[in-house]
Scaffold this motif. Sequence first.
Motif, PDB file in Angstrom:
ATOM      1  N   GLY A   7       6.013  15.243  -5.994  1.00 24.66           N
ATOM      2  CA  GLY A   7       5.333  14.355  -7.461  1.00 24.66           C
ATOM      3  C   GLY A   7       6.350  13.783  -8.342  1.00 24.66           C
ATOM      4  O   GLY A   7       5.933  13.459  -9.376  1.00 24.66           O
ATOM      5  N   LEU A   8       7.611  13.757  -8.207  1.00 20.49           N
ATOM      6  CA  LEU A   8       8.637  13.074  -8.933  1.00 20.49           C
ATOM      7  C   LEU A   8       9.224  12.009  -8.423  1.00 20.49           C
ATOM      8  O   LEU A   8       9.779  12.101  -7.150  1.00 20.49           O
ATOM      9  N   PRO A   9       9.885  11.228  -9.284  1.00 19.28           N
ATOM     10  CA  PRO A   9      10.871  10.042  -8.587  1.00 19.28           C
ATOM     11  C   PRO A   9      11.899  10.841  -7.878  1.00 19.28           C
ATOM     12  O   PRO A   9      12.351  11.700  -8.106  1.00 19.28           O
ATOM     13  N   LEU A  10      12.255   9.893  -6.956  1.00 18.42           N
ATOM     14  CA  LEU A  10      13.359  10.447  -5.901  1.00 18.42           C
ATOM     15  C   LEU A  10      14.612  10.230  -6.763  1.00 18.42           C
ATOM     16  O   LEU A  10      14.845   9.310  -7.313  1.00 18.42           O
ATOM     17  N   THR A  11      15.449  11.358  -6.877  1.00 20.91           N
ATOM     18  CA  THR A  11      16.453  11.312  -7.734  1.00 20.91           C
ATOM     19  C   THR A  11      17.624  10.744  -6.877  1.00 20.91           C
ATOM     20  O   THR A  11      17.646  10.455  -5.586  1.00 20.91           O
ATOM     21  N   ALA A  12      18.742   9.987  -7.649  1.00 19.37           N
ATOM     22  CA  ALA A  12      19.852   9.565  -6.980  1.00 19.37           C
ATOM     23  C   ALA A  12      20.515  10.324  -6.053  1.00 19.37           C
ATOM     24  O   ALA A  12      20.837   9.930  -4.871  1.00 19.37           O
ATOM     25  N   GLU A  13      20.726  11.610  -6.451  1.00 21.58           N
ATOM     26  CA  GLU A  13      21.453  12.424  -5.557  1.00 21.58           C
ATOM     27  C   GLU A  13      20.832  12.704  -4.150  1.00 21.58           C
ATOM     28  O   GLU A  13      21.377  12.847  -2.966  1.00 21.58           O
ATOM     29  N   HIS A  14      19.535  12.299  -4.088  1.00 19.78           N
ATOM     30  CA  HIS A  14      18.705  12.668  -2.840  1.00 19.78           C
ATOM     31  C   HIS A  14      18.598  11.482  -2.212  1.00 19.78           C
ATOM     32  O   HIS A  14      17.444  11.266  -1.236  1.00 19.78           O
ATOM     33  N   GLY A  15      18.990  10.225  -2.634  1.00 22.68           N
ATOM     34  CA  GLY A  15      18.699   8.926  -2.128  1.00 22.68           C
ATOM     35  C   GLY A  15      18.101   7.999  -3.005  1.00 22.68           C
ATOM     36  O   GLY A  15      17.486   6.726  -2.325  1.00 22.68           O
ATOM     37  N   GLY A  16      17.499   8.264  -4.194  1.00 21.64           N
ATOM     38  CA  GLY A  16      16.799   7.279  -4.976  1.00 21.64           C
ATOM     39  C   GLY A  16      17.473   6.049  -5.309  1.00 21.64           C
ATOM     40  O   GLY A  16      18.715   6.229  -5.258  1.00 21.64           O
ATOM     41  N   PRO A  17      16.862   4.853  -5.536  1.00 18.87           N
ATOM     42  CA  PRO A  17      15.302   4.984  -5.765  1.00 18.87           C
ATOM     43  C   PRO A  17      14.461   4.994  -4.363  1.00 18.87           C
ATOM     44  O   PRO A  17      13.179   5.362  -4.667  1.00 18.87           O
ATOM     45  N   MET A  18      15.086   4.798  -3.285  1.00 15.68           N
ATOM     46  CA  MET A  18      14.361   4.879  -2.007  1.00 15.68           C
ATOM     47  C   MET A  18      15.244   5.186  -0.800  1.00 15.68           C
ATOM     48  O   MET A  18      16.346   4.681  -0.478  1.00 15.68           O
ATOM     49  N   ARG A  19      14.462   6.242  -0.250  1.00 16.70           N
ATOM     50  CA  ARG A  19      15.257   6.422   1.112  1.00 16.70           C
ATOM     51  C   ARG A  19      14.284   6.526   2.249  1.00 16.70           C
ATOM     52  O   ARG A  19      13.192   6.763   2.217  1.00 16.70           O
ATOM     53  N   LEU A  20      14.759   6.711   3.448  1.00 13.98           N
ATOM     54  CA  LEU A  20      13.838   6.558   4.669  1.00 13.98           C
ATOM     55  C   LEU A  20      13.504   8.229   5.073  1.00 13.98           C
ATOM     56  O   LEU A  20      14.873   9.081   4.742  1.00 13.98           O
ATOM     57  N   VAL A  21      12.570   8.461   5.635  1.00 13.04           N
ATOM     58  CA  VAL A  21      12.367   9.917   6.090  1.00 13.04           C
ATOM     59  C   VAL A  21      11.776   9.728   7.310  1.00 13.04           C
ATOM     60  O   VAL A  21      10.619   9.420   7.463  1.00 13.04           O
ATOM     61  N   VAL A  22      12.289  10.370   8.505  1.00 14.60           N
ATOM     62  CA  VAL A  22      11.900  10.385   9.718  1.00 14.60           C
ATOM     63  C   VAL A  22      11.919  11.677  10.035  1.00 14.60           C
ATOM     64  O   VAL A  22      13.078  12.588  10.560  1.00 14.60           O
ATOM     65  N   PRO A  23      11.023  12.651  10.034  1.00 16.83           N
ATOM     66  CA  PRO A  23      10.923  14.034   9.849  1.00 16.83           C
ATOM     67  C   PRO A  23      11.523  14.592  11.414  1.00 16.83           C
ATOM     68  O   PRO A  23      12.022  15.604  11.460  1.00 16.83           O
ATOM     69  N   HIS A  24      11.147  13.918  12.470  1.00 17.93           N
ATOM     70  CA  HIS A  24      11.483  14.410  13.843  1.00 17.93           C
ATOM     71  C   HIS A  24      12.742  14.332  14.254  1.00 17.93           C
ATOM     72  O   HIS A  24      12.994  14.846  15.387  1.00 17.93           O
ATOM     73  N   LEU A  25      13.726  13.560  13.531  1.00 18.78           N
ATOM     74  CA  LEU A  25      15.000  13.439  13.919  1.00 18.78           C
ATOM     75  C   LEU A  25      16.042  14.215  12.731  1.00 18.78           C
ATOM     76  O   LEU A  25      15.486  14.658  11.614  1.00 18.78           O
ATOM     77  N   TYR A  26      17.049  14.721  13.471  1.00 25.18           N
ATOM     78  CA  TYR A  26      18.093  15.259  12.138  1.00 25.18           C
ATOM     79  C   TYR A  26      18.200  14.482  11.106  1.00 25.18           C
ATOM     80  O   TYR A  26      18.030  13.084  11.057  1.00 25.18           O
ATOM     81  N   PHE A  27      18.437  14.908   9.753  1.00 20.99           N
ATOM     82  CA  PHE A  27      18.163  14.300   8.578  1.00 20.99           C
ATOM     83  C   PHE A  27      19.334  13.047   8.315  1.00 20.99           C
ATOM     84  O   PHE A  27      19.150  12.366   7.622  1.00 20.99           O
ATOM     85  N   GLU A  86       0.638  -1.364  -0.147  1.00 17.74           N
ATOM     86  CA  GLU A  86       0.133  -0.224  -0.078  1.00 17.74           C
ATOM     87  C   GLU A  86       0.880   1.241   0.138  1.00 17.74           C
ATOM     88  O   GLU A  86       1.758   1.491   0.770  1.00 17.74           O
ATOM     89  N   GLN A  87       0.631   2.070  -0.845  1.00 20.00           N
ATOM     90  CA  GLN A  87       1.416   3.295  -0.942  1.00 20.00           C
ATOM     91  C   GLN A  87       0.940   4.723  -0.127  1.00 20.00           C
ATOM     92  O   GLN A  87      -0.579   4.674  -0.107  1.00 20.00           O
ATOM     93  N   SER A  88       1.532   5.124   0.251  1.00 21.80           N
ATOM     94  CA  SER A  88       1.153   6.207   1.266  1.00 21.80           C
ATOM     95  C   SER A  88       1.771   7.514   0.804  1.00 21.80           C
ATOM     96  O   SER A  88       2.799   7.781   0.152  1.00 21.80           O
ATOM     97  N   THR A  89       0.955   9.001   1.194  1.00 26.03           N
ATOM     98  CA  THR A  89       1.644  10.116   0.908  1.00 26.03           C
ATOM     99  C   THR A  89       1.696  10.805   2.259  1.00 26.03           C
ATOM    100  O   THR A  89       0.918  10.571   2.995  1.00 26.03           O
ATOM    101  N   SER A  90       2.761  11.837   2.447  1.00 24.59           N
ATOM    102  CA  SER A  90       2.794  12.589   3.733  1.00 24.59           C
ATOM    103  C   SER A  90       3.613  13.865   3.315  1.00 24.59           C
ATOM    104  O   SER A  90       3.957  14.054   2.128  1.00 24.59           O
ATOM    105  N   VAL A  91       3.329  14.840   4.054  1.00 19.54           N
ATOM    106  CA  VAL A  91       3.944  16.215   4.122  1.00 19.54           C
ATOM    107  C   VAL A  91       4.580  16.372   5.406  1.00 19.54           C
ATOM    108  O   VAL A  91       4.104  16.239   6.504  1.00 19.54           O
ATOM    109  N   SER A  92       5.855  16.568   5.296  1.00 19.09           N
ATOM    110  CA  SER A  92       6.793  17.069   6.581  1.00 19.09           C
ATOM    111  C   SER A  92       7.777  17.927   6.268  1.00 19.09           C
ATOM    112  O   SER A  92       8.309  17.965   5.078  1.00 19.09           O
ATOM    113  N   ASP A  93       8.353  18.472   7.377  1.00 22.13           N
ATOM    114  CA  ASP A  93       9.372  19.262   7.224  1.00 22.13           C
ATOM    115  C   ASP A  93      10.586  18.452   7.503  1.00 22.13           C
ATOM    116  O   ASP A  93      10.791  17.396   8.185  1.00 22.13           O
ATOM    117  N   ILE A  94      11.801  18.850   6.979  1.00 22.87           N
ATOM    118  CA  ILE A  94      13.103  18.210   7.415  1.00 22.87           C
ATOM    119  C   ILE A  94      14.056  19.030   7.751  1.00 22.87           C
ATOM    120  O   ILE A  94      14.163  20.548   7.686  1.00 22.87           O
TER     121      ILE A  94
END
Length: 220
Positions: A159-179, A87-95
């Motif tokens: 709205g776009l696939p995550l680029t390699a420079e930012h960790g694509g094809p998949m990265r973890l995002v845990v917004p409440h901790l330092y990135f 199941e795919q999810s969407t979220s909006v968060s600060d980093i």
Amino acid sequence: MSDDQTPADSKLTTSKRRWATEGKFLTGRISRPEAERLPPGQHLVKNWPVLDLGQQPVVSTETWRLEVRGLVETTLTLTWADFQAIEQSTSVSDIHCVTTWSRYDNKWKGVSTRDLLDLAMPKPEAAYVILTSYDGYTTNLPLSDFAAEDAILATAWEGLPLTAEHGGPMRLVVPHLYFWKSAKWLRRIELMPADQAGFWEKNGYHIYGDPWREQRYSDD
């Protein structure tokens, strides 16, 4: 199953209910007034700076695999097709990066960490995770933080696939901790009974990394 029957609670759904009741690990506008949204020592940026260990692994979706190991009822080795079938999810968060920049309202798409854990089912003694990336990077965090409500295994940004420079094809995002805790190019998730320092944690960074406490370095 009849309408008046409900499935028995699993260990994880019980944990989810507890986390929801406690309101833990909500970030950005969801849980903080605007005046407290920016952690101390941070400044806002509109772009997304690129930081890594000096190399960016090239990982195609054809060869990509995600392993979930350790203290789980079911070990997983997921192909890209397997991952997309969850199941795919969407979220909006600060980093918030430890190098003092923050970026508001990032739009993510991917798999909720809680949904992934539903498939693997943590054992009762699981308390921490160690994350390993395709470039050899590692980082650690408590299981409860990995399973935060807005934590996501992201494959798309704005709205776009995550680029390699930012960790694509998949990265973890845990917004409440330092990135640095949100591992790029994620390859393996291992559930463990005790904490184990990762790359930056062994090299002077804080073992936990709460931006609102300015837990940047080991003596903070």
